[in-house]
Design an enzyme around this catalytic site. Sequence first.
Site, PDB file in Angstrom:
ATOM      1  N   CYS A   2       9.838   3.395  11.934  1.00 40.35           N
ATOM      2  CA  CYS A   2      10.726   4.449  12.397  1.00 40.35           C
ATOM      3  C   CYS A   2      10.198   5.827  12.009  1.00 40.35           C
ATOM      4  O   CYS A   2       9.505   5.992  11.018  1.00 40.35           O
ATOM      5  CB  CYS A   2      12.097   4.291  11.772  1.00 40.35           C
ATOM      6  SG  CYS A   2      12.797   2.668  11.995  1.00 40.35           S
ATOM      7  N   ARG A  27       3.438   5.581  15.172  1.00 37.44           N
ATOM      8  CA  ARG A  27       3.914   4.746  14.067  1.00 37.44           C
ATOM      9  C   ARG A  27       4.506   3.420  14.568  1.00 37.44           C
ATOM     10  O   ARG A  27       4.717   2.514  13.787  1.00 37.44           O
ATOM     11  CB  ARG A  27       4.986   5.506  13.274  1.00 37.44           C
ATOM     12  CG  ARG A  27       4.452   6.759  12.615  1.00 37.44           C
ATOM     13  CD  ARG A  27       5.559   7.523  11.959  1.00 37.44           C
ATOM     14  NE  ARG A  27       6.128   6.815  10.842  1.00 37.44           N
ATOM     15  CZ  ARG A  27       5.733   6.944   9.588  1.00 37.44           C
ATOM     16  NH1 ARG A  27       4.761   7.768   9.294  1.00 37.44           N
ATOM     17  NH2 ARG A  27       6.294   6.270   8.622  1.00 37.44           N
ATOM     18  N   TRP A  75      12.156   1.309  15.050  1.00 32.27           N
ATOM     19  CA  TRP A  75      11.431   0.039  15.108  1.00 32.27           C
ATOM     20  C   TRP A  75      12.442  -0.989  14.621  1.00 32.27           C
ATOM     21  O   TRP A  75      12.801  -0.999  13.448  1.00 32.27           O
ATOM     22  CB  TRP A  75      10.218   0.123  14.196  1.00 32.27           C
ATOM     23  CG  TRP A  75       9.243  -0.986  14.328  1.00 32.27           C
ATOM     24  CD1 TRP A  75       8.259  -1.098  15.269  1.00 32.27           C
ATOM     25  CD2 TRP A  75       9.113  -2.122  13.473  1.00 32.27           C
ATOM     26  NE1 TRP A  75       7.533  -2.247  15.043  1.00 32.27           N
ATOM     27  CE2 TRP A  75       8.026  -2.896  13.960  1.00 32.27           C
ATOM     28  CE3 TRP A  75       9.799  -2.575  12.345  1.00 32.27           C
ATOM     29  CZ2 TRP A  75       7.625  -4.073  13.355  1.00 32.27           C
ATOM     30  CZ3 TRP A  75       9.398  -3.765  11.752  1.00 32.27           C
ATOM     31  CH2 TRP A  75       8.316  -4.497  12.265  1.00 32.27           C
ATOM     32  N   ASN A 101      15.476   6.385   8.349  1.00 33.09           N
ATOM     33  CA  ASN A 101      14.289   5.531   8.160  1.00 33.09           C
ATOM     34  C   ASN A 101      14.538   4.686   6.930  1.00 33.09           C
ATOM     35  O   ASN A 101      14.960   5.227   5.901  1.00 33.09           O
ATOM     36  CB  ASN A 101      13.048   6.376   7.852  1.00 33.09           C
ATOM     37  CG  ASN A 101      12.361   6.853   9.097  1.00 33.09           C
ATOM     38  OD1 ASN A 101      12.860   6.669  10.193  1.00 33.09           O
ATOM     39  ND2 ASN A 101      11.219   7.481   8.912  1.00 33.09           N
ATOM     40  N   GLY A 102      14.209   3.416   7.008  1.00 27.39           N
ATOM     41  CA  GLY A 102      14.362   2.573   5.819  1.00 27.39           C
ATOM     42  C   GLY A 102      15.311   1.427   6.097  1.00 27.39           C
ATOM     43  O   GLY A 102      15.634   1.129   7.254  1.00 27.39           O
ATOM     44  N   GLU A 480     -11.993  -8.533   8.649  1.00 28.07           N
ATOM     45  CA  GLU A 480     -11.513  -7.304   9.280  1.00 28.07           C
ATOM     46  C   GLU A 480     -11.792  -7.327  10.790  1.00 28.07           C
ATOM     47  O   GLU A 480     -10.958  -6.903  11.586  1.00 28.07           O
ATOM     48  CB  GLU A 480     -12.164  -6.087   8.593  1.00 28.07           C
ATOM     49  CG  GLU A 480     -11.928  -4.743   9.251  1.00 28.07           C
ATOM     50  CD  GLU A 480     -10.463  -4.319   9.302  1.00 28.07           C
ATOM     51  OE1 GLU A 480      -9.591  -5.030   8.771  1.00 28.07           O
ATOM     52  OE2 GLU A 480     -10.179  -3.276   9.927  1.00 28.07           O
ATOM     53  N   LYS A 484      -8.952  -6.914  13.706  1.00 28.89           N
ATOM     54  CA  LYS A 484      -9.015  -5.875  14.741  1.00 28.89           C
ATOM     55  C   LYS A 484      -8.854  -6.503  16.116  1.00 28.89           C
ATOM     56  O   LYS A 484      -8.115  -6.009  16.963  1.00 28.89           O
ATOM     57  CB  LYS A 484     -10.350  -5.119  14.708  1.00 28.89           C
ATOM     58  CG  LYS A 484     -10.555  -4.099  13.625  1.00 28.89           C
ATOM     59  CD  LYS A 484      -9.830  -2.785  13.826  1.00 28.89           C
ATOM     60  CE  LYS A 484      -8.505  -2.778  13.164  1.00 28.89           C
ATOM     61  NZ  LYS A 484      -8.382  -2.694  11.737  1.00 28.89           N
ATOM     62  N   GLU A 487      -5.161  -7.813  16.686  1.00 31.18           N
ATOM     63  CA  GLU A 487      -4.045  -6.873  16.775  1.00 31.18           C
ATOM     64  C   GLU A 487      -4.077  -6.005  18.016  1.00 31.18           C
ATOM     65  O   GLU A 487      -3.029  -5.621  18.512  1.00 31.18           O
ATOM     66  CB  GLU A 487      -3.918  -6.019  15.506  1.00 31.18           C
ATOM     67  CG  GLU A 487      -5.070  -5.109  15.247  1.00 31.18           C
ATOM     68  CD  GLU A 487      -4.928  -4.352  13.932  1.00 31.18           C
ATOM     69  OE1 GLU A 487      -3.804  -4.129  13.490  1.00 31.18           O
ATOM     70  OE2 GLU A 487      -5.961  -3.979  13.366  1.00 31.18           O
ATOM     71  N   HIS A 503     -16.044 -27.864   6.618  1.00 29.73           N
ATOM     72  CA  HIS A 503     -14.997 -28.589   5.874  1.00 29.73           C
ATOM     73  C   HIS A 503     -13.724 -28.755   6.706  1.00 29.73           C
ATOM     74  O   HIS A 503     -12.652 -28.942   6.162  1.00 29.73           O
ATOM     75  CB  HIS A 503     -14.715 -27.881   4.552  1.00 29.73           C
ATOM     76  CG  HIS A 503     -15.900 -27.864   3.652  1.00 29.73           C
ATOM     77  ND1 HIS A 503     -16.377 -28.989   3.022  1.00 29.73           N
ATOM     78  CD2 HIS A 503     -16.767 -26.862   3.331  1.00 29.73           C
ATOM     79  CE1 HIS A 503     -17.457 -28.690   2.326  1.00 29.73           C
ATOM     80  NE2 HIS A 503     -17.721 -27.400   2.498  1.00 29.73           N
ATOM     81  N   LYS A 593       2.575   1.565  12.496  1.00 33.89           N
ATOM     82  CA  LYS A 593       1.498   2.173  11.727  1.00 33.89           C
ATOM     83  C   LYS A 593       1.735   2.062  10.227  1.00 33.89           C
ATOM     84  O   LYS A 593       0.832   1.789   9.467  1.00 33.89           O
ATOM     85  CB  LYS A 593       1.350   3.643  12.134  1.00 33.89           C
ATOM     86  CG  LYS A 593       0.228   4.380  11.438  1.00 33.89           C
ATOM     87  CD  LYS A 593      -1.118   3.838  11.870  1.00 33.89           C
ATOM     88  CE  LYS A 593      -2.281   4.460  11.112  1.00 33.89           C
ATOM     89  NZ  LYS A 593      -3.481   3.624  11.211  1.00 33.89           N
TER      90      LYS A 593
HETATM   91  C1  F6R Z   1      -4.639  -3.030  10.673  1.00 35.44           C
HETATM   92  C2  F6R Z   1      -3.802  -2.135   9.907  1.00 35.44           C
HETATM   93  C3  F6R Z   1      -2.892  -2.729   8.898  1.00 35.44           C
HETATM   94  C4  F6R Z   1      -2.834  -1.844   7.651  1.00 35.44           C
HETATM   95  C5  F6R Z   1      -1.771  -2.384   6.678  1.00 35.44           C
HETATM   96  C6  F6R Z   1      -1.710  -1.542   5.415  1.00 35.44           C
HETATM   97  O1  F6R Z   1      -5.437  -2.320  11.571  1.00 35.44           O
HETATM   98  O2  F6R Z   1      -3.811  -0.942  10.098  1.00 35.44           O
HETATM   99  O3  F6R Z   1      -3.262  -4.036   8.568  1.00 35.44           O
HETATM  100  O4  F6R Z   1      -4.094  -1.819   7.057  1.00 35.44           O
HETATM  101  O5  F6R Z   1      -0.524  -2.378   7.291  1.00 35.44           O
HETATM  102  O6  F6R Z   1      -1.390  -0.215   5.718  1.00 35.44           O
HETATM  103  P1  F6R Z   1      -1.657   0.942   4.687  1.00 35.44           P
HETATM  104  O7  F6R Z   1      -3.141   1.073   4.522  1.00 35.44           O
HETATM  105  O8  F6R Z   1      -1.042   2.164   5.308  1.00 35.44           O
HETATM  106  O9  F6R Z   1      -0.988   0.536   3.406  1.00 35.44           O
END
Ligand code: F6R
Length: 598
Positions: A2, A27, A75, A101-102, A480, A484, A487, A503, A593
């Site tokens: 949010c 976000r 959100w 927010n929250g 990673e 990527k 997502e 295994h 985000k």
């Molecule tokens: C993936 C991504 C998330 C963040 C995770 C932690 O592309 O962006 O997996 O890495 O939500 O977020 P932060 O770094 O803001 O704590």
Amino acid sequence: MCGIVGFTGARAAAPVLLGGLERLEYRGYDSAGIAVLHGGAIRVEKVSGRIAKLREKTGDGALTPGSAGIGHTRWATHGAPTDLNAHPHLSNDGRFAVVHNGIIENYLELRRELIKDGYVFQSETDTETIVHLLEKYYDGDIKTAVMKTAARLEGSYALGIVCTDTPDALYVVREASPLILGVGVGENYFASDVTALVSHTKNVIYLEDGEFAKLTPDSIMVCDCAGRELKKPISRVTWSVEAAEKGGYEHFMLKEIMEQPAAVKAALAPRIHEGRVQLDGFELSADELRGVGKIIITACGSAYYAGCSGRYAIERLCRVPVQVELASELRYSDPMVDEHTLVLVISQSGETADTIAALKECKARGAKVIGIVNVVGSTIAKLADHVLYTFAGPEIAVATTKGYTTQLTVLYLFALYLAEKLGRIDADSYAALVKELQHLPRKIQQTIDMNWQLPKLASRYSSRSLFFIGRNTDYAVALEGALKMKEISYLHAESYAAGELKHGTIALIEENQPVIAVCCNEALMDKTLSNIVEVKARGAKVKIVSQADDVIFIPRAETVFSAALAVVPLQLLAYYAAKEKGCDIDKPKNLAKSVTVE
Ligand code: F6R
């Protein structure tokens, strides 16, 4: 997740609110709304779906006149993303509107109490309890009503409030959720994120937990939870407006991938002086150094994977055991952490709820906590004993790219710093590695430049499930790379330590199964090649990311730093696969985000 914004001034509020909400779109959200004070009443407009729909409904704000108001992108947590559940929420008497927010953890109990008191609920949200509490506690003094309401709330909140009795005022209060005030000339603002403010003002006030503020066009008054007025410093935001815009790129994600050479340089440059690593005035005392019996790295998602790469660098250079823990697990694991543990907490946003909780848990057990954070003034930056900023600039795309590579960069710097302090590295190796680190930005640029074939490669994957394999640092990159891909392209992607395949997982390998092998660790190259042969023998088509079916080359680099290069083609591969599929690359479905809920 949010986002909230607020504006009070002499001009129309709605266009400012809509613009602010658009800056917070990255976000992640599924509904949006605004409330504007006008003619002694509050006009609320809200929609499920995108802000474009809200723009249409309000005639770009022209149909919602008034010069003070609040806005929200939601959100969904409590209740579906419907118009009714969207914020702002109105009190039954129409006097108050609230954005939040929250999460209010005790909302069910409050809701039952308020229903008993005769309040009628329109939505399923936790937030609506707040606006009814305000009405309940209001006796002409808004500050007292807000304080009494806040005292009843358990959980996290950043609240924006308007009241018809004070038609040019905004009220805010925060607890465990970010809230920033924007200081303008003849107008003032608030937002949950500076990106919503930078096009209006770079002068900001960071509110702390428990603080309350009243904003009018010409004044900002902040007080603590006991109602005592506070003198808060005004900080200058260094991010430019352009940094939060696409600058000619089709997507923020592509722009941010391309910004990596500059971002990594920004993380390195101020910390290497005459061939030595210096960390922002950070010094571990001799006692603290002796006390570093163990390092724990904790984070979520990509930041956790950055930690996995960082572990190899720290262990190799410092010979100190490093444990990498998912913050969501660490917080509930009764962790073996004490005053002899050094904890590195990694977070781009600095607001991730699980990471904050893990940090608090470690601090409570006496550990010294170093935050590796991008967003200045964020919660983690404030809670950590020391902060190493990553200087990536605003990261707008939901999937992190430059946030991740700058986290790696800071971890590399930290590994070199600690290795030298502990006397675990000889002068020549130290000098060579510092030099190598300084070449990283140029090598990332080379990696981008030499891999023009990636869009074509990606187009071959866009309907397949993928495996990513590697060993050691390459395995951390594979983790990673797979995240990527998942997502943003929604392709099924799994990562495995190459040696683990046989295994069990190798049973899934069949004719034409795409396997991406990360193979940058020269010492382990032969081992990974054997694993490649194993999957090829079962019909897999293998792409290799390597210094050495398709090969994606990266410039030769010290293995200990190679993750920062090897990840770049994987980011691009995911980007182009998602583009081929027509996905919403910057705002992938179901993702946010900054994950401010548990
Ligand atoms: C993936 C991504 C998330 C963040 C995770 C932690 O592309 O962006 O997996 O890495 O939500 O977020 P932060 O770094 O803001 O704590």
